[in-house]
Design a protein around this motif. Structure first.
Motif, short mmCIF file in Angstrom:
data_model
loop_
_atom_site.label_atom_id
_atom_site.label_comp_id
_atom_site.label_asym_id
_atom_site.label_seq_id
_atom_site.Cartn_x
_atom_site.Cartn_y
_atom_site.Cartn_z
N UNK A 1 40.86 49.26 43.18
CA UNK A 1 41.39 49.71 44.47
C UNK A 1 40.83 48.88 45.63
N UNK A 2 41.71 48.63 46.63
CA UNK A 2 41.32 48.05 47.91
C UNK A 2 41.03 49.18 48.89
N UNK A 3 40.02 49.01 49.77
CA UNK A 3 39.75 50.00 50.81
C UNK A 3 39.22 49.26 52.04
N UNK A 4 39.10 49.98 53.14
CA UNK A 4 38.56 49.37 54.36
C UNK A 4 39.43 49.67 55.57
N UNK A 5 39.55 48.69 56.50
CA UNK A 5 40.33 48.93 57.72
C UNK A 5 41.78 49.28 57.38
N UNK A 6 42.22 50.47 57.83
CA UNK A 6 43.59 50.91 57.55
C UNK A 6 44.58 49.96 58.24
N UNK A 7 45.61 49.56 57.51
CA UNK A 7 46.62 48.65 58.04
C UNK A 7 46.34 47.19 57.77
N UNK A 8 45.15 46.87 57.26
CA UNK A 8 44.81 45.48 56.94
C UNK A 8 45.61 45.03 55.70
N UNK A 9 46.21 43.85 55.77
CA UNK A 9 47.01 43.32 54.66
C UNK A 9 46.32 42.10 54.07
N UNK A 10 46.21 42.07 52.72
CA UNK A 10 45.64 40.91 52.04
C UNK A 10 46.66 40.40 51.02
N UNK A 11 46.64 39.10 50.76
CA UNK A 11 47.53 38.48 49.79
C UNK A 11 46.71 37.88 48.68
N UNK A 12 47.02 38.25 47.42
CA UNK A 12 46.29 37.70 46.28
C UNK A 12 46.69 36.25 46.03
N UNK A 13 45.76 35.48 45.50
CA UNK A 13 46.05 34.09 45.16
C UNK A 13 47.11 34.06 44.05
N UNK A 14 48.08 33.16 44.19
CA UNK A 14 49.16 33.05 43.20
C UNK A 14 48.90 31.93 42.20
N UNK A 15 49.71 31.91 41.14
CA UNK A 15 49.61 30.89 40.09
C UNK A 15 48.21 30.84 39.49
N UNK A 16 47.57 31.99 39.39
CA UNK A 16 46.24 32.09 38.83
C UNK A 16 45.80 33.55 38.88
N UNK A 17 44.54 33.78 38.58
CA UNK A 17 44.03 35.14 38.56
C UNK A 17 43.75 35.61 39.98
N UNK A 18 44.80 36.08 40.67
CA UNK A 18 44.58 36.67 41.98
C UNK A 18 43.73 37.92 41.86
N UNK A 19 43.95 38.69 40.79
CA UNK A 19 43.10 39.85 40.48
C UNK A 19 43.12 40.03 38.97
N UNK A 20 41.96 40.44 38.40
CA UNK A 20 41.89 40.66 36.95
C UNK A 20 40.92 41.79 36.66
#
Length: 388
Positions: free
Chosen positions: A343-362
């Motif tokens: 899970x992501x948490x923190x400042x409400x409304x903050x948007x993050x983009x995972x890295x593509x073409x690889x392990x953005x998240x695992x």
């Protein structure tokens, strides 16, 4: 201009009585000053809100006004106390006239001529000793100073380092070796060349030509492949990732789950839901759970694991400065059907983009073995501390 007149006092005051009256008046003034100091103390209690029965506290302006009033009153009391001290010193050091001399005793009768000397007359009585002056009063105690403001709370300490990795699972037994193939037959020897004719004595005859090499024997058939070794006992593991470069926005109420639909390698007893956000282990025991998250831009968003819908403090990464790379690893005892989410948490409304073409998240889940009592107790304490 007429002279001042004073009322007659009966009985008339003596010098000693006048000094006593002066000292009594100083004592009365000191008593009145103590009442004034008490009143100023109650005034401070009122503006500070410490008197019983007050419904509301005073404003800052009222506190400053009361402080100014108390300061002016105390200045006047100090001046009055200086005057009273001087007056008391003068009264205590003023000389007191001695009392009247006692009457002279009668003279003894004169004895006859050449007779014995008459008895000496008795001494007159000694005059009474003057009274001791009264002790001066003790000066008033100063009011206590205002308590200073409470200091600010220090910053939170840095997150502790990860504990050591659990021991690797047992290696599966090695499969039996296949039997060796049969050895091929040996090729036939080539024919021996004919002997050369004997030469004359002395000269060495020429060496006969070497016979042709026989053909190699046929290669024997390859032996059968041995059976594959059995898989190690009770191995459970799972791996899943997100390689699509998706964007996630932190929402109110705990944060946002990260879906991991790509590159999934799950053993039969590790399953996931339809949107690949919740992973369930079908076997209880001691597990090692680790994760990695890589974003395209630094931010103050945090990442953590939820075990059975409860935040895992040991896995939480809460950056103090913007960052784009997160990783965490925990070792925990789980019961059958326990759930794991990222899970992501923190400042409400903050948007993050995972890295593509690889392990953005695992996410990696590895069963380490049966949990002993110590692991279960530690897991229960972690769950109780982390549960909101």
């Amino acid at each position: 201009m007429s002279q001042p007149t004073f009322p007659q006092i009966e009985p008339p005051l003596t010098r000693e009585g006048s000094l006593n009256e002066i000292i009594s008046s100083i004592a009365a003034e000191e008593l009145s000053l103590s009442h004034i100091l008490n009143a100023e103390g109650e005034k401070l209690q009122y503006v500070l809100g410490t008197l019983p029965g007050l419904a509301s506290a005073s404003t800052l302006e009222q506190v400053m006004q009361a402080n100014q009033s108390v300061q002016e009153t105390l200045s006047s009391i100090v001046e009055q106390q200086t005057l009273l001290t001087g007056k008391l010193t003068s009264a205590m050091t003023a000389p007191i006239l001695p009392g009247p001399t006692g009457p002279t005793g009668p003279t003894g009768a004169t004895g006859p001529a050449q007779g014995p000397t008459g008895i000496a007359g008795a001494d007159g009585a000694t005059g009474a000793e003057g009274p001791i002056g009264a002790e001066g009063p003790i000066g008033p105690t100063g009011t206590p100073g205002i308590t200073g403001a409470t200091g600010t709370i220090g910053p939170t300490g840095a997150t502790g380092t990860d504990g050591p990795s659990g021991a690797d699972g047992l290696t599966g037994a090695t499969g039996a070796s296949g039997t060796d193939g049969a050895t091929g037959a040996t090729g036939a020897d080539g024919a021996t060349g004919a002997d050369g004719p004997a030469g004359a004595d002395g000269a060495v005859g020429a060496t006969g030509a070497t016979g042709a090499t026989g053909e190699a024997g046929a290669t024997g058939p390859t032996g059968a492949t041995g059976a594959t070794g059995a898989m190690g006992p009770g191995l459970s593991s799972g791996f899943a990732a997100n390689t699509r470069g998706e964007s996630f926005t932190v929402v109110l109420g705990g944060g946002t789950l990260i879906s991991l639909p790509d590159a999934q390698l799950l053993s039969p007893d590790v399953t996931t839901n339809s949107d690949s956000t919740v992973f369930t282990v079908g076997k209880g025991g001691l597990y090692q759970i680790s994760y990695h998250v890589n974003t395209t831009a630094p931010s103050l968003v945090g990442v953590r694991l939820l075990v059975n819908a409860v935040n895992s403090t040991a896995s939480t990464v809460r950056p103090l400065i913007p960052t784009s790379s997160y990783e965490g690893k925990i070792k925990i005892a789980l019961l059958e059907s326990s759930t794991i989410t990222l899970r992501l948490f923190g400042p409400v409304g903050e948007t993050v983009t995972l890295a593509g073409n690889g392990a953005g998240a695992s996410l990696s889940i590895i069963w380490l073995g049966e949990a002993n009592l110590e692991d279960v107790i530690r897991g229960y304490e972690d769950y109780r501390n982390d549960k909101p």
